[in-house]
Design an enzyme around this catalytic site. Structure first.
Site, PDB file in Angstrom:
ATOM      1  CG  ASP A 104      47.474  75.976 -18.545  1.00  0.00           C
ATOM      2  OD1 ASP A 104      48.141  75.250 -19.328  1.00  0.00           O
ATOM      3  OD2 ASP A 104      46.242  75.876 -18.412  1.00  0.00           O
ATOM      4  CD  GLU A 135      61.423  59.502  -0.480  1.00  0.00           C
ATOM      5  OE1 GLU A 135      60.993  58.380  -0.255  1.00  0.00           O
ATOM      6  OE2 GLU A 135      60.858  60.560  -0.132  1.00  0.00           O
TER       7      GLU A 135
END
Lengths: 269, 269
Positions: A104, A135
């Site tokens: 998960d 960025e």
DNA sequence: CAAATAGTGTCTCTAAGACAATATCAC
DNA sequence: GTGATATTGTCTTAGAGACACTATTTG
């Protein structure tokens, strides 16, 4: 057509469900802090590269650079390619720190990732102007452990990310980390960074990668500063010089114009 | 339905080609060689588990135990499961030694494998009677390196596999191996075994896993024999005892009927 | 008692850490 | 000259390795 050839022709891997495989790379570099005193040498800080995610999941969070493993390349090829794509520089070294495979760990599905530590030298660092408008920033690293509780703090200008991890000793003297507070760092990347720092510091203890932070020629004091910065320790110059002696060789060049006595330049042996 | 949820619904990983992911485990164990002298302690040899392949590719060759990563499990779960399936024993320890991802390492296609070292204790070892009629054997290990050329020899009764590898130094002080002659060992498993031995010996140097080869209580001489056997070295008892002192604690039990002076039993601290 | 392992004491040598002292350049 | 780093020397201490010696059990 022989037996084995026949077998390979009919063999199909498509019956098995397969995970997507990615790399995540913790790219380290020393950031030089200019000194205001003309006599004093500049100090440096350990920093690592994070990229602001443009899309879901973890939109706008900071994450490690990395990407999907392509057919025909090794996982190391993939890691090198991703670092070069982000920084347009070839890292001096690459160390695998393990496969992160919690089912998960990525909300997009079954995605497992092999994490790496890599070191960029002291040359000019530039970010590629990508069309994806990503960025990217260098974050100063602080990582303090106290009674198996660790705090990882990453700073870049105004941005400050602070994660809390619990240290877990496993067999073979390995330590892994469990995230108590991700501090806004995407995915399980806080855990990966913690493990990367542990690996980096262990390697720095026996001078394994400290050269990679520096240009080809360097002074012993610069080298000592690398080890001190990476490991967050302080050693006496006389002792450092004795220990490092076997790993370096002299050149006949010296530093100049440093505001104090020149130092001989050395090279890795 | 929020933004992120919407994104996850529509996200599809199926556009990317994905590799199959497996584990290969180098399971080590000490094989006790009975002594013919009633006074003398029995000696032991380092051995590892190989399985004879029943099908193509590498039909009838010897290979490491391992298997495919299933959805919902971590790579460590997978490795533990595979060891238990083969030996019906839970290994005392597990250490990842890296992802082997050369695109052509498996003729069946794009299959990458995370390799592990694991250690089985001194309890009775039994092989599960599988319906797949796999043949499994313990092979005594010999691994000698000379000028970056290594010879790996695995022996089990009449069977003798001998591989030749070239050592390659990479960054961070890691060593990897290139197969010059696989010696009939399947896939790239000779390379994996070489790396496993390097990792095992490194760990044994600071007593990281030598306890895992022994029962809960043991004599210091037994412990010393483990280190000597694994690392293929010889140390003086007095010095070993001094170094190990901080890692063990006394019990109030002693060995008996050994043909010589009884020894105090110790426990890991 | 003989053979084997169990266990202790101590000497030497090396390496690490601490500290002191001297050297050399830019300003 | 002053203030910084560069570089060397040496004292102390901790630990590894080598070796000698004693202790204890079984057959």
């Amino acid at each position: 057509m022989n037996d084995e050839h026949q077998f390979l022709e009919s063999y199909s891997l498509s019956d098995y469900e397969r995970p997507s495989v990615t790399t995540d790379i913790v790219v380290f570099r020393l950031r030089t802090e200019e000194s205001d005193n003309y006599r004093q040498d500049s100090k440096s800080k350990l920093s690592l590269l994070l990229i602001r995610r443009g899309g879901h999941p973890f939109k706008d969070c900071w994450a490690l650079p990395g990407g999907f493993l392509n057919p025909g390349e090794t996982i190391e090829d993939c890691a090198l390619r991703e670092v070069e794509e982000e920084t347009s520089l070839k890292p001096a070294s690459l160390l695998s720190i393990g496969l992160f495979s919690e089912p998960d760990r990525d909300p997009r599905g079954w995605i497992i990732s092999n994490a790496f530590v890599s070191v960029l030298g002291a040359e000019k660092v530039s970010f590629k102007a990508g069309d994806d408008a990503k960025e990217a920033k260098w974050f100063d690293v602080s990582f303090e452990t106290e009674n198996s509780d660790s705090v990882l703090t990453l700073c870049s200008g105004e941005i400050k990310l602070s994660a809390v991890l619990n240290e877990e000793k496993s067999s073979f003297g390995m330590t892994s980390y469990k995230i108590a507070d991700s501090g806004g760092i995407a995915f399980d990347h806080a855990k990966i960074i913690a493990k990367a720092l542990t690996a980096l510091r262990t390697a720095a203890r026996d001078f394994e990668m400290i050269f990679d932070f520096l240009p080809e020629k360097f002074t012993l004091t610069e080298l000592q500063n690398v080890q001190e910065t990476v490991m967050n320790i302080s050693v006496l110059p006389a002792n450092f010089r004795r220990k490092i002696a076997g790993y370096v060789e002299e050149t006949d060049e010296y530093t100049q114009g440093a505001g104090h006595r020149p130092a001989k330049l050395y090279r890795r042996k």
